[in-house]
Design an enzyme around this catalytic site. Structure first.
Site, short mmCIF file in Angstrom:
data_model
loop_
_atom_site.label_atom_id
_atom_site.label_comp_id
_atom_site.label_asym_id
_atom_site.label_seq_id
_atom_site.Cartn_x
_atom_site.Cartn_y
_atom_site.Cartn_z
N LYS A 66 -54.60 -12.35 129.75
CA LYS A 66 -53.83 -12.52 131.11
C LYS A 66 -52.28 -12.30 130.76
CE LYS A 66 -57.53 -14.16 133.79
NZ LYS A 66 -56.80 -13.65 135.49
N HIS A 95 -70.95 -9.43 126.66
CA HIS A 95 -70.32 -8.02 126.53
C HIS A 95 -70.58 -6.63 126.24
CE1 HIS A 95 -68.37 -11.65 127.12
NE2 HIS A 95 -67.76 -11.21 128.09
#
Ligand code: GLN
Ligand code: ZN
Length: 776
Positions: A129, A715
């Site tokens: 992020k 994932h």
């Protein structure tokens, strides 16, 4: 459009690049899948840049940015610019090709590459992020022997491209200090800022080229100046800008700081030998006064007055009132007007939202509307408020209508909020007692197996949802379809022998949107996309008013699923902190207060689930950690109210009702106390990739409640085998007591295919059985 241009400069610092209709997204995805050639992608990109420049010029922006555009990410652009391509990508110098660029972004091999003919597997750069936004950047990798060379002329090319259109721009470059700080060390840990002497010549070379091409100003983004810095890091900033000023004296630097106040870095920032400094005066309005007092008289101050992180229209007169006393003594040539940060983080154009409630719409401003606001502020300062009296009046009226609107204020919610008491945030008994009662009631085997909630969102599920949204599939038929999917999922979970079942979340589009659409106080847009990473965009809900839950949201689906089986089915909810952190939040209340309202709404849902017979309710807090403030000194205050809200949502139940929570990240060391304070009976977390290492935090803290450490990395399309999961569980057993351990995947399975999920979960159940047999 009649336009009068202010003589105080107006800047945007950067604008959204994805395109009003997400043209960039679609072009990128078409290129990656081999449907279009590079030339077509680049042509789309060029058109988007031209449109953005012309639009800004026409709306009165005078410091128009260039190089704020990116095909994927501006940090990745910087990696390419300075030639910091990690060795595994096989780059041999020269200009970084489009192919190398996208391979760094997306990896190659496994499932990521659409172009044929590449056999090698290359792992993409990590993604994380960008400060406290929901935008993700690609993490640069630096080795101790890292060298840098100017390997892309993108900033220069885009400057010249704008110039050819007759538009003089201010190129935007990520500042060298922020760039190095955002990276990670490869091999042993070392001081990345020690690389500055090698990096700065590349910046200087680029600046010289820009200067030669006619650039007078360059914007250096240094958001790290609003974070906690060590003394040597501050020195590095002074060193870097001193060096650049000495090497390329012809270029004026505007150092942009945003996402917070300079705080203890104020002196450093004001001491930089640069021509301009941008301040975030939305997040940190209080810094204007000291900056005004302490700044050099020839330092241009870019005042970030319009919120670049949120969608609300500003009350422009009140902004002018707020800064009046400080700027009164200034000469106008010291000021620029800007948003708090780049407009990248807001949607593009409110005018596209033709279906939005008119009153709500009058309270909003997206990127282009914010440009208009900036121009009005600049004109008010340079020509006087009378010159823009109509605009100021309209903005004040919108603010007044919003403040008084019954859509925003619900006396019932406000009453409930003030009636929150301490016992409402506490379970009736301590965990040990609850566990005894829950065990009696649930009678689960040791090492119970479960999943996190969602099962694959197959093309059929998405197709049915889209057809229903378009009105082509009736609700009755859509619901019947979802019921069939749910039933199949329940049957299959029973068949493979999972202990605690889930209904599969087929009816949910998104874990926040699904709830927001059913809660009062939320609005949804059609086109208000914001880039999340690469070609991925999100459309966050807008929380505009007091939040309440008019009717049950999930009870019927839970009831249906539970009616099919005698095994327990978990109720499945998204937690208040996650709903808050993934939305645009109203700015007329503290975030903590909005979060409490959401918590009460979820609490109502929890009560109804329990009433309907649910004995286990999972409240996901996927985004709790990412809400942490940038400054460590502000963490505790955030964690206090975040934990309080989770407890408010979850504590209304009986002792024998088991509360689960789920978090999909892997850093708990620094927040373990808060995690424990949430007092969920069971927490499931992502651990498989870290090989259970993060459980150390739980062990050293003596975390008392139950834990499901993920044993299946969701994932990846890879199917873990039984031995691998047993290995992970053995690692978990070194850190936890057997009685604490649950067995589950890292996260929900909605992005996976059934072909992957089926064998993986069969293996997971087998691992649990073998473990039980061995431990018995
Ligand atoms: N219950 C959600 C799911 O399984 C949780 C998703 C998440 O944590 N991101 O999809
Ligand atoms: Zn998750």
């Amino acid at each position: 459009m009649q336009m009068s241009f202010p003589n105080i400069p107006v800047a945007t610092l950067g604008v959204p690049r994805i395109g009003r209709r997400r043209e960039l997204k679609f072009a990128l995805e078409a290129y990656w899948s081999g449907q279009i050639e590079a030339a077509e992608l680049l042509e789309t990109a060029r058109k988007l840049r031209a449109e953005k420049w012309i639009e800004q010029r026409d709306r009165g922006v005078t410091k128009i940015p260039s190089n704020d555009f990116s095909l994927y990410d501006q940090v990745l652009d910087t990696v390419a610019m300075v030639g910091a391509v990690p060795p595994r990508f096989g780059w041999i110098g020269g200009a970084v090709s489009l192919d190398t660029y996208f391979t760094m972004a997306r990896g190659r091999g496994e499932e990521s590459c659409g172009h044929a003919g590449h056999s090698q597997t290359m792992t993409a750069l990590e993604m994380t992020k960008w400060f406290d936004t929901n935008y993700h950047y690609m993490v640069p990798e630096f080795g101790p022997d890292q060298n840098f060379t100017l390997s892309s002329t993108k900033p220069l090319d885009e400057f010249l491209e704008a110039k050819a259109l007759g538009i003089h721009t201010r190129p935007v470059i990520i500042g060298p200090v922020t760039f190095l700080k955002l990276g990670k060390c490869i091999g042993e840990d070392f001081d990345r800022l020690a690389l500055l002497p090698r990096l700065l010549p590349v910046y200087a070379e680029l600046l010289a080229k820009l200067h030669k091409a006619g650039a007078d100003w360059v914007q250096f983004d240094e958001p790290c100046l609003v974070t906690d810095l060590e003394p040597r890091e501050r020195e590095a900033a002074s060193f870097a800008y001193g060096k650049l000023a000495a090497e390329v004296p012809g270029v004026k630097a505007m150092v942009a700081t945003y996402f917070g106040g300079l705080g203890d870095n104020l002196e450093t920032a004001l001491g930089l030998p640069v021509a301009g400094l941008h301040l975030d005066l939305v997040r940190a309005p209080e810094q204007l006064a000291p900056v005004g007092r302490l700044a050099r008289k020839d330092l241009v101050l870019s005042l970030g007055l319009i919120d670049g992180r949120n969608v609300w229209r500003s009350d422009l007169s009140s902004i002018l009132d707020r800064i009046k006393s400080v700027v009164a003594g200034w000469t106008l040539d010291r000021i620029e007007i800007a948003p708090s940060c780049s407009l990248l983080h807001v949607p593009i154009d409110l005018e596209l939202e033709t279906a939005l409630d008119g009153e709500l719409k009058s309270w909003l401003a997206f990127s282009v509307q914010k440009m208009d606001e900036l121009r009005v502020l600049a004109r008010a300062l340079s020509e006087g408020r009378d010159a823009v009296a109509n605009e100021l009046k309209a903005s004040a009226e919108a603010a007044a209508s919003r403040a008084a609107s019954p859509k925003v204020h619900d006396p019932l919610v406000e009453g409930r909020l003030s009636a929150i008491t301490e016992p409402m945030r506490r379970r009736r008994s301590v965990f040990a007692e609850r566990r005894r009662l829950q065990r009696e009631k649930l009678n689960l085997p040791a090492f119970p197996t479960t999943t996190i909630g969602s099962f694959p969102q197959t093309p059929e599920v998405r197709k049915a949802r889209a057809a229903h949204a378009r009105g082509e599939l009736s609700y009755v038929d859509y619901e019947a379809f979802l019921k069939r999917e749910t039933e199949a999922a329940i049957r299959w979970q029973e068949e493979i022998g999972l202990d605690v079942l889930v209904h599969g979340e087929f009816e949910r589009n998104d874990m926040v949107q699904y709830f927001g659409e059913q809660l009062a106080g939320f609005a949804f847009t059609k086109h208000a996309w914001v880039q999340s990473y690469g070609s991925r965009c999100v459309r966050p809900p807008i929380i505009f008013g007091d939040v309440s839950r008019p009717r049950p949201m999930t009870v019927a689906w839970w009831q249906y699923a539970q009616s099919l089986t005698s095994r327990p089915v978990k109720g499945m909810l998204t937690g208040p902190v996650t709903i808050l952190n993934w939305s645009f939040v109203r700015d007329d209340l503290p975030r903590a207060a909005v979060c409490r309202q959401i918590a009460l709404a979820i609490r109502d849902e929890v009560a109804d689930l329990e009433e309907a017979g649910t004995s286990m309710i999972q409240i996901d807090e996927a985004a709790l950690r990412e809400g942490l403030p940038l400054r460590k000194s502000e963490w505790q205050a955030y964690l206090d109210w975040a934990v309080e809200c989770f407890r408010l949502a979850s504590s209304g139940v009986r002792d024998d009702t088991q509360i689960h929570t789920h978090m999909c990240y892997s850093e708990f060391n620094d927040i373990i106390e808060a995690i424990a304070a949430m007092d969920a009976d069971v927490i499931s977390i992502e651990t498989s990739r870290s090989r259970m290492e993060l459980l150390d935090a739980f062990r050293s803290y003596n975390y008392p409640n139950e834990i499901g450490p993920g044993v299946y990395d969701i994932h990846s399309p890879r199917v873990p085998d039984v031995a691998e999961m047993k290995n992970l569980l053995a690692l978990a057993r070194r850190r936890l007591t057997d009685g604490q351990i649950w067995i589950n995947p890292d996260c929900g399975l909605k992005t996976r295919k059934w072909e992957e999920v089926r064998p993986a979960l069969v293996n997971m159940v087998a691992a649990a059985r073998e473990l039980r047999a061995a431990a018995a």
